[in-house]
Design an enzyme around this catalytic site. Structure first.
Site, mmCIF file in Angstrom:
data_model
loop_
_atom_site.group_PDB
_atom_site.id
_atom_site.type_symbol
_atom_site.label_atom_id
_atom_site.label_comp_id
_atom_site.label_asym_id
_atom_site.label_seq_id
_atom_site.Cartn_x
_atom_site.Cartn_y
_atom_site.Cartn_z
ATOM 1 C CG HIS A 78 1.313 -6.083 -3.732
ATOM 2 N ND1 HIS A 78 2.457 -6.664 -4.204
ATOM 3 C CD2 HIS A 78 1.274 -4.987 -3.662
ATOM 4 C CE1 HIS A 78 3.045 -5.420 -4.603
ATOM 5 N NE2 HIS A 78 2.584 -4.513 -4.238
ATOM 6 C CG ASP B 70 0.801 -8.521 1.847
ATOM 7 O OD1 ASP B 70 1.250 -7.879 2.661
ATOM 8 O OD2 ASP B 70 0.795 -8.713 0.897
ATOM 9 C CD GLN C 290 -1.378 -1.101 2.161
ATOM 10 O OE1 GLN C 290 -1.510 0.233 2.535
ATOM 11 N NE2 GLN C 290 -0.348 -1.235 1.140
ATOM 12 C CE LYS D 195 3.695 -0.425 0.501
ATOM 13 N NZ LYS D 195 2.780 -1.259 -0.222
ATOM 14 C CB CYS E 184 1.714 -4.411 -7.375
ATOM 15 S SG CYS E 184 2.968 -2.894 -7.641
#
Length: 394
Positions: free
Chosen positions: A109, A187, A190, A213, A351
């Site tokens: 991202h 990261d 998600q 999220k 993104c």
């Protein structure tokens, strides 16, 4: 089955398939926001009257819940932020800036690309990118080559691609990186919506977490920092709530996590985050993963029946997001038409422009699911896509 727990679905006829962008919020999360503002709205870690103590207790309770939820070693390893974007910027500026080389994946991202550019890094000049193959798989051989050439690097890699749902093998990536003296940030924007994560199993050094999220309010998230890094990690910003002692000559800061949480935090958001995690825990990841895998497989099967569809990876190690295009059709046009049919999905580069450029496309149509989605949602999507295709091919 679970939509009854989410007011959005009681108030809307929309088929919501944009969970990769943000998830809907269960009533327990929304009620916790209202309760805070209506019944004990006070600042935390400052005053000692009853409502202020309750606000602090509820805020800190989320830290403990999140610590247990991801199996961190201590609550001091949990630092609240606005979300994954702030978490990565925090670590990039306060810890990783002095590393000679940063290594990222091809599926990142922008939030895990642009912060490195802001440090003056570019490809081959302090920034390296791990290749991916035609199925978007992480190239472990190339990764090891980069580690050999750049030992003691800072590795920053997404767990699950927001654009394609591709799952990276974080345990293997971290183990290999550590063998070359590298430090690893994951990261996890998600991640928590779809699967259980375990910091002891992953053994990463940093793990960035998104609230919105993960069925929690917007504007809240966290960064897990392995305890051994806490002393060398510098505050991203300072001020109120971070201070032990101040005079006009010098300041001393509190210990972690408080020295990293300057100013008034998103108190209601953090409290809501705790309620979201409790809601997930109540349902259980075993149920969540079973439902999601079933719906995700059905989605892929039904999409595969559509003419001239183009996929960019298989679903053998993917979850959540499914990206595709149709030959000769502009993805933006699909988005406009299905919106008229009450289908909410996302079109564009998500993104993630670098991987789109590598694939030779400007963007994709992305359907992203959560455990409250079902086969009926998929069926409605397919009907809408067929209608849109018919209109665009006329």
């Amino acid at each position: 089955m679970f939509k009854k727990d989410f007011p959005y679905f009681q108030n809307s006829q929309i088929i919501y398939l944009d969970n990769g962008a943000t998830t809907q919020k269960p009533k327990s999360v929304i009620d916790s926001q209202v309760e805070y503002y209506e019944k004990y709205c006070s600042n935390t870690h400052r005053s000692n009257f009853g409502h202020a103590n309750k606000a602090t207790q509820e805020f800190e309770n989320t830290r403990v819940i999140l610590k247990d939820f991801i199996n961190a070693s201590s609550k001091e390893e949990i630092i609240f932020t606005k979300g994954v974007t702030e978490s990565i910027n925090f670590i990039a500026s306060s810890f990783a800036a002095n590393f000679k080389t940063v290594i990222i994946s091809s599926l990142e991202h922008h939030s895990n690309i642009v912060p490195w550019h802001m440090q003056g890094r570019s490809l081959g000049n302090g920034l390296e990118v791990v290749n991916c193959n035609d199925n978007l798989d992480f190239d472990m051989k190339h990764f090891e080559q980069l580690l050999k050439a750049n030992p003691h690097s800072f590795v920053s890699v997404t767990h699950i691609s927001n654009a394609f749902g591709k799952i990276h093998d974080i345990e293997a990536i971290t183990k290999l990186a550590h063998s070359y003296g590298a430090v690893v940030l994951i990261d996890g924007a998600q991640s928590l919506a779809h699967m259980k994560v375990d910091m002891q199993y992953f053994d990463c050094d940093f793990f960035a977490i998104s609230g919105h999220k993960t069925f929690a309010p917007t504007g809240v998230g966290a960064i897990y920092v392995k305890e051994k890094h806490l002393k060398e990690l510098k505050p991203y910003q300072t001020g109120g709530a971070t201070i032990h002692e101040v005079d006009f000559n010098s300041s001393t800061l509190l210990d972690s996590p408080y020295k990293f949480e300057a100013g008034t935090q998103n108190i209601a958001g953090v409290i809501g985050f705790g309620k979201a995690l409790e809601y997930i825990d109540k349902i259980g990841y075993e149920n969540i993963e079973a439902i999601e895998n079933s719906v995700y497989t059905y989605l892929n099967e039904q999409l595969s029946t559509l003419p001239d569809i183009i996929f960019y990876n298989d679903i053998s190690d993917s979850i959540g997001s499914r990206s595709f295009n149709f030959k000769g059709i502009v993805h933006d046009d699909i988005g406009i038409l299905v919106d008229k049919m009450k289908i909410a999905l996302r079109v564009g580069h998500h993104c993630a422009q670098p991987i789109m450029k590598k694939l030779g496309v400007k963007g994709t149509i992305r359907v992203s699911t959560a455990f409250y989605n079902n086969f009926k949602d998929v069926d409605a999507l397919i009907v809408a896509l067929k209608k849109a295709l018919d209109m665009l091919k006329d």
